[in-house]
Design a protein around this motif. Structure first.
Motif, short mmCIF file in Angstrom:
data_model
loop_
_atom_site.label_atom_id
_atom_site.label_comp_id
_atom_site.label_asym_id
_atom_site.label_seq_id
_atom_site.Cartn_x
_atom_site.Cartn_y
_atom_site.Cartn_z
N PHE A 8 33.47 37.68 49.32
CA PHE A 8 33.65 35.98 49.36
C PHE A 8 34.78 35.54 49.70
O PHE A 8 35.72 35.86 48.89
CB PHE A 8 32.93 35.56 47.94
N THR A 9 34.84 34.66 50.41
CA THR A 9 35.89 34.17 50.99
C THR A 9 35.96 32.72 51.27
O THR A 9 34.60 32.42 51.51
CB THR A 9 36.83 34.94 52.42
N GLY A 10 36.97 31.95 51.55
CA GLY A 10 36.99 30.49 51.70
C GLY A 10 36.38 29.53 50.98
O GLY A 10 35.71 28.56 51.65
N GLY A 11 36.46 29.83 49.71
CA GLY A 11 35.97 28.95 48.92
C GLY A 11 36.74 28.87 47.44
O GLY A 11 37.76 29.37 47.32
N THR A 12 35.99 28.23 46.44
CA THR A 12 36.83 28.17 45.05
C THR A 12 36.12 29.10 44.21
O THR A 12 34.84 29.21 44.16
CB THR A 12 36.44 26.57 44.59
N VAL A 13 36.96 30.03 43.80
CA VAL A 13 36.46 31.07 42.56
C VAL A 13 36.84 30.89 41.32
O VAL A 13 37.91 30.65 41.07
CB VAL A 13 36.82 32.57 43.11
N LEU A 14 35.89 30.26 40.50
CA LEU A 14 36.25 29.84 39.10
C LEU A 14 35.82 31.05 38.23
O LEU A 14 34.91 31.43 38.01
CB LEU A 14 35.38 28.94 38.81
N THR A 15 36.87 31.66 37.66
CA THR A 15 36.88 33.03 37.31
C THR A 15 36.30 33.08 35.71
O THR A 15 35.70 33.81 35.17
CB THR A 15 38.23 33.70 37.43
N MET A 16 36.47 31.81 35.07
CA MET A 16 36.15 31.41 33.79
C MET A 16 36.85 32.56 32.65
O MET A 16 36.45 32.81 31.53
CB MET A 16 34.62 31.58 33.54
N ASP A 17 37.89 32.99 33.15
CA ASP A 17 38.66 33.97 32.28
C ASP A 17 39.20 33.26 31.22
O ASP A 17 39.24 31.81 31.24
CB ASP A 17 39.70 34.89 33.24
N SER A 18 40.16 33.80 30.32
CA SER A 18 40.80 33.14 29.26
C SER A 18 41.70 32.01 29.77
O SER A 18 41.77 31.02 29.09
CB SER A 18 41.35 34.07 28.06
N ALA A 19 42.16 32.20 30.88
CA ALA A 19 43.17 31.39 31.52
C ALA A 19 42.59 30.20 32.44
O ALA A 19 43.36 29.27 32.54
CB ALA A 19 44.24 32.06 32.04
N ARG A 20 41.16 30.40 32.55
CA ARG A 20 40.38 29.50 33.25
C ARG A 20 41.13 29.61 34.61
O ARG A 20 41.19 28.45 35.39
CB ARG A 20 40.41 28.30 32.68
N SER A 21 41.46 30.83 35.33
CA SER A 21 42.37 30.72 36.55
C SER A 21 41.28 30.46 37.50
O SER A 21 40.18 30.78 37.58
CB SER A 21 43.04 31.97 36.65
N HIS A 498 31.29 43.02 30.02
CA HIS A 498 31.69 43.21 31.38
C HIS A 498 31.00 42.36 32.13
O HIS A 498 30.60 42.29 33.50
CB HIS A 498 31.61 44.58 31.89
N THR A 499 30.51 41.10 31.45
CA THR A 499 30.08 39.93 32.28
C THR A 499 30.72 38.87 31.71
O THR A 499 31.30 38.75 30.71
CB THR A 499 28.24 39.99 31.92
N GLY A 500 30.24 37.52 32.45
CA GLY A 500 30.53 36.12 31.80
C GLY A 500 31.94 35.68 32.70
O GLY A 500 32.36 34.69 32.42
N THR A 501 32.77 36.56 32.93
CA THR A 501 34.11 36.19 33.90
C THR A 501 34.04 36.99 34.98
O THR A 501 33.47 38.14 35.13
CB THR A 501 35.13 36.45 33.02
N LEU A 502 34.67 36.41 35.91
CA LEU A 502 34.92 37.00 37.32
C LEU A 502 36.50 37.88 37.27
O LEU A 502 37.33 37.22 37.46
CB LEU A 502 35.01 36.27 38.52
N THR A 503 36.40 39.06 36.61
CA THR A 503 37.27 40.17 36.40
C THR A 503 37.29 41.29 37.10
O THR A 503 36.01 41.91 36.95
CB THR A 503 37.47 40.02 34.79
N PRO A 504 38.18 41.85 37.67
CA PRO A 504 38.00 43.27 38.21
C PRO A 504 37.61 44.30 37.11
O PRO A 504 37.97 44.33 35.94
CB PRO A 504 39.54 43.66 38.75
N GLY A 505 36.47 44.90 37.54
CA GLY A 505 36.02 46.02 36.50
C GLY A 505 34.47 45.38 35.68
O GLY A 505 33.99 46.06 35.38
N HIS A 506 34.54 43.92 35.89
CA HIS A 506 33.15 43.62 35.63
C HIS A 506 32.20 43.69 36.30
O HIS A 506 32.29 43.94 37.54
CB HIS A 506 33.42 41.98 35.17
N TYR A 507 30.86 43.76 36.13
CA TYR A 507 29.67 43.54 36.63
C TYR A 507 29.79 42.53 37.71
O TYR A 507 30.19 41.34 37.56
CB TYR A 507 28.18 43.26 36.13
#
Length: 542
Positions: A8-21, A498-507
Motif C-alpha cells: 500500500f502506498t500513497g496514503g496515510t498509514v495509522l499504525t495505532m502502535d503505542s507511539a501512535r506513529s 499480533h493484531t490491532g496494530t500495523l507492526t512488522p510481524g503482525h497479521y
C-alpha cells in the motif's frame, strides 16, 4: 529480500502502535506485515507485488468489536426485522408483511423494536392480536432485555394473571393482573423455551450473513458476547467451529460462554470441556460471560441509589444483582484460576462495583494471571470506582454509540435516576485519565455495528445526523483514543495476539477508509466509508 505480495502506498498509514506513529506505505508478505514506513517500503515491491495506491486514503488495523452478538444478529436478519425505525406504523407494516410472506411458519419471531415507540416503553398484546390473531408472535426489543408477545403466544406459554414473576424478570400487567404482552428480562424465558429450534443450516447461514456485513464495515475480529448451550439463537459454538473447520470463518473470533445464573461452580467443568472441544484456528471459547444486572430503561440495572418514580420521589427499587455478590467473587476466582477471561455485563454502578470486587478477589487469591477481565456497557460508574480499573487491570469495554441524547436515555432513564447517577453516565474520559485500558464494541444487534458510528459518538457525544446538544461533553474521547480503542484496545481484550496494530510481524488484518479521519471534521466522522478489508493479507471486502 523476498518481494512483498501486497503493498500500500500513497496514503496515510495509522499504525495505532503505542507511539501512535504514522507512515505512508506498508508491505505484506504471505499473511504478515513485513514493512511499515515511507519511500523505503518500495524496496519490497517486486514485479508480482500487488500495489494498492491509497491516493490519500487511510490504512488502519482492522477494527475489532469487543462485545457483539454476531451469530444471533445474522439469524435475526432472516426474521421479522424491526430495526432502523421507531415508527409504530412501520412496525405494523413490517409485521403484517412478514406474516403474509410466511403463512406456514408456526411462530412469527423477530426483533429490533425500540422502547421509545410505546408509552412507558411497553407495547401490548392487543396491538399484535390485531395484526396476527391466529399464530403466536414473539418479538424481542432492540436491547434484547424485553419482548413483545401476542395473546396466542401467552396462551401457549400458560402465562396468566396467576403466573408469578420469575426472580430475575417481570411480567408487565394490566390493572387486573392480566399480562399486557410485555415480558422483561428473565420472564422472556417463559416463551423462549417454546420457540422452534433454529436448524444448523439456519445458524451457519446467519453467521456467514453477519460475517459478510461486519467485513463490509472493516471489522476483522470480534468477541461473541454470549455463547449458550441451550439450543437458542445464542447457541453458536458448533456453528463457529464448523465454519472454522470448513475454512468459512475468515474473522478471528473469541466466544464468551454464558454463565447460567441459576447454577453455580458446578457448571465450570462443562465449560472447560467446551473450551477444549470447540478450539479451532480462528475460534476460541476461553471467555465466560456473566450478566450481573439488567438495564436502566426497565429499572433492573443495579444501582447504589434507588430509582425515582414518575413524580421524582425515591422508590425502594435499586435494580437487580443477578448473581449474589459474595458468590460472584468465588465464581470469578475459580474461573480465573482456570485461565478463563471474565466478560461482565455491568451497566449500573452497583453492578460495576460488584464486578470489580470479584476481580479484586481473584487477583488476591490467584495473583496476576493476565486474563484481561473486562466490564461491558458501564452506563453508570461511581466516581470511587473509576481508579480501580487501572489498579486491577480491569478493561473498560465501551459501547460508545449509547453515550448521546436519544429518547431511551432522555425519557426512560435520566428522569428516573437521582442526580449523582445522572452525572456519572458513560464516563469515558474519566476512565481514560485514570489509566484504564479502553476497548470498544457495538452490542449489535442492540445497536449499529458500524465502528465509525461508534467513534463519531465517542468523539462528539452526539448521534450522527442529530442536532441534540452533546451529552456530558467533558466525557468526550479524542479521535486517536477512540480509533485505538476500536483497534489495539479491542485486540487486547480479545486476546488476539499480533493484531490491532500495523507492526512488522503482525497479521495483515487491514482496513482502507475512503479518507483520512484526521482530515475531516469531527461532526462528519460517521460519513467515512470502508473501501477494502483484508484479513491475513487476503481481501474479504471491497
Amino acid at each position: 529480500m523476498t518481494p512483498a505480495d501486497l503493498a500500500f502506498t500513497g496514503g496515510t498509514v495509522l499504525t495505532m502502535d503505542s507511539a501512535r506513529s504514522r507512515a505512508t506505505a506498508l508491505a505484506v508478505t504471505g499473511d504478515r506485515i513485513t514493512a511499515v514506513g515511507h519511500a523505503e517500503v518500495r524496496d519490497h515491491i517486486g514485479p508480482r507485488t500487488e500495489v494498492v495506491d491509497l491516493t490519500g486514503r487511510a490504512l488502519l488495523p482492522g477494527f475489532q468489536d469487543a462485545h457483539i452478538h454476531a451469530a444471533a444478529a445474522g439469524i435475526e436478519l432472516g426474521q421479522c426485522d424491526l430495526t432502523g425505525t421507531t415508527s409504530l406504523a412501520e412496525y405494523f407494516r413490517r409485521i403484517s408483511a412478514y406474516a403474509a410472506a410466511h403463512p406456514t411458519r408456526p411462530w412469527l419471531t423477530g426483533s429490533g423494536w425500540s422502547l421509545e415507540s410505546f408509552p412507558g416503553g411497553t407495547p401490548t398484546r392487543a396491538q399484535l392480536d390485531a395484526l396476527v390473531p391466529d399464530r403466536p408472535v414473539y418479538l424481542v426489543n432492540r436491547d434484547h432485555h424485553g419482548a413483545w408477545a401476542n395473546t396466542r403466544a401467552l396462551e401457549l406459554a400458560a402465562i396468566t394473571r396467576d403466573t408469578p414473576d420469575p426472580a430475575d424478570g417481570r411480567i408487565e400487567r394490566e390493572p387486573d393482573g392480566t399480562p399486557t404482552g410485555m415480558l422483561q428480562e428473565g420472564a422472556m424465558h417463559l416463551i423462549e423455551r417454546l420457540l422452534p429450534p433454529v436448524t444448523p443450516e439456519e445458524r451457519l447461514a446467519g453467521l456467514l450473513r453477519a460475517q459478510s456485513l461486519l467485513h463490509s464495515l472493516g471489522i476483522t475480529g470480534w468477541q461473541e458476547a454470549i455463547v449458550k448451550a441451550d439450543g437458542s439463537d445464542m447457541d453458536s459454538a458448533a456453528t463457529y467451529y464448523e465454519a472454522a473447520e470448513r475454512g468459512l470463518l475468515t474473522a478471528r473470533v473469541v466466544g464468551a460462554q454464558w454463565w447460567d445464573r441459576e447454577q453455580g461452580a458446578e457448571q465450570i467443568p462443562a465449560m472447560l470441556l467446551r473450551r477444549k472441544q470447540f478450539a479451532a484456528d480462528r475460534f476460541r471459547l476461553d471467555t465466560v460471560k456473566i450478566m450481573q444486572d439488567g438495564i436502566t430503561e426497565n429499572r433492573t440495572a443495579a444501582m447504589t441509589s434507588p430509582y425515582l418514580d414518575t413524580h421524582g420521589c425515591c422508590t425502594t427499587n435499586a435494580g437487580l444483582s443477578f448473581v449474589d455478590p459474595t458468590a460472584l467473587r468465588s465464581y470469578v476466582t475459580d474461573l480465573d484460576a482456570h485461565d478463563f477471561q471474565i466478560h461482565f455485563h455491568a451497566l449500573g454502578d452497583r453492578a460495576v462495583r460488584e464486578a470489580l470486587d470479584a476481580i479484586e478477589a481473584a487477583l488476591t487469591a490467584n495473583g496476576p494471571r493476565g486474563n484481561r477481565h473486562h466490564l461491558a456497557h458501564l452506563q453508570v460508574v461511581h466516581p470511587d470506582d473509576i481508579p480501580r480499573f487501572h489498579r486491577l487491570n480491569a478493561i473498560a469495554n465501551l459501547q460508545p454509540l449509547w453515550a448521546a441524547h436519544e429518547p431511551q436515555l432522555d425519557d426512560l432513564t435520566l428522569p428516573f435516576l437521582p442526580e449523582p447517577l445522572r452525572a456519572s453516565h458513560y464516563p469515558f474520559a474519566d476512565l481514560l485519565h485514570a489509566g484504564a485500558t479502553l476497548a470498544c464494541g457495538s452490542d449489535w444487534p442492540v445497536s449499529d455495528p458500524n465502528p465509525l458510528a461508534g467513534i463519531h459518538v465517542a468523539v462528539n457525544r452526539i448521534h450522527p445526523g442529530t442536532t441534540n446538544p452533546p451529552f456530558l461533553p467533558t466525557q468526550r474521547l479524542d479521535l486517536m483514543t477512540a480509533l485505538a480503542a476500536y483497534t489495539a484496545g479491542s485486540a487486547h481484550v480479545n486476546r488476539h495476539p499480533h493484531t490491532g496494530t500495523l507492526t512488522p510481524g503482525h497479521y495483515a488484518d487491514l482496513v482502507v477508509l475512503n479518507q483520512d479521519p484526521f482530515t475531516t471534521t469531527p461532526t462528519t466522522l460517521s460519513e467515512i466509508k470502508v473501501d477494502q478489508t483484508y484479513i491475513s493479507g487476503t481481501q474479504v471486502f471491497g
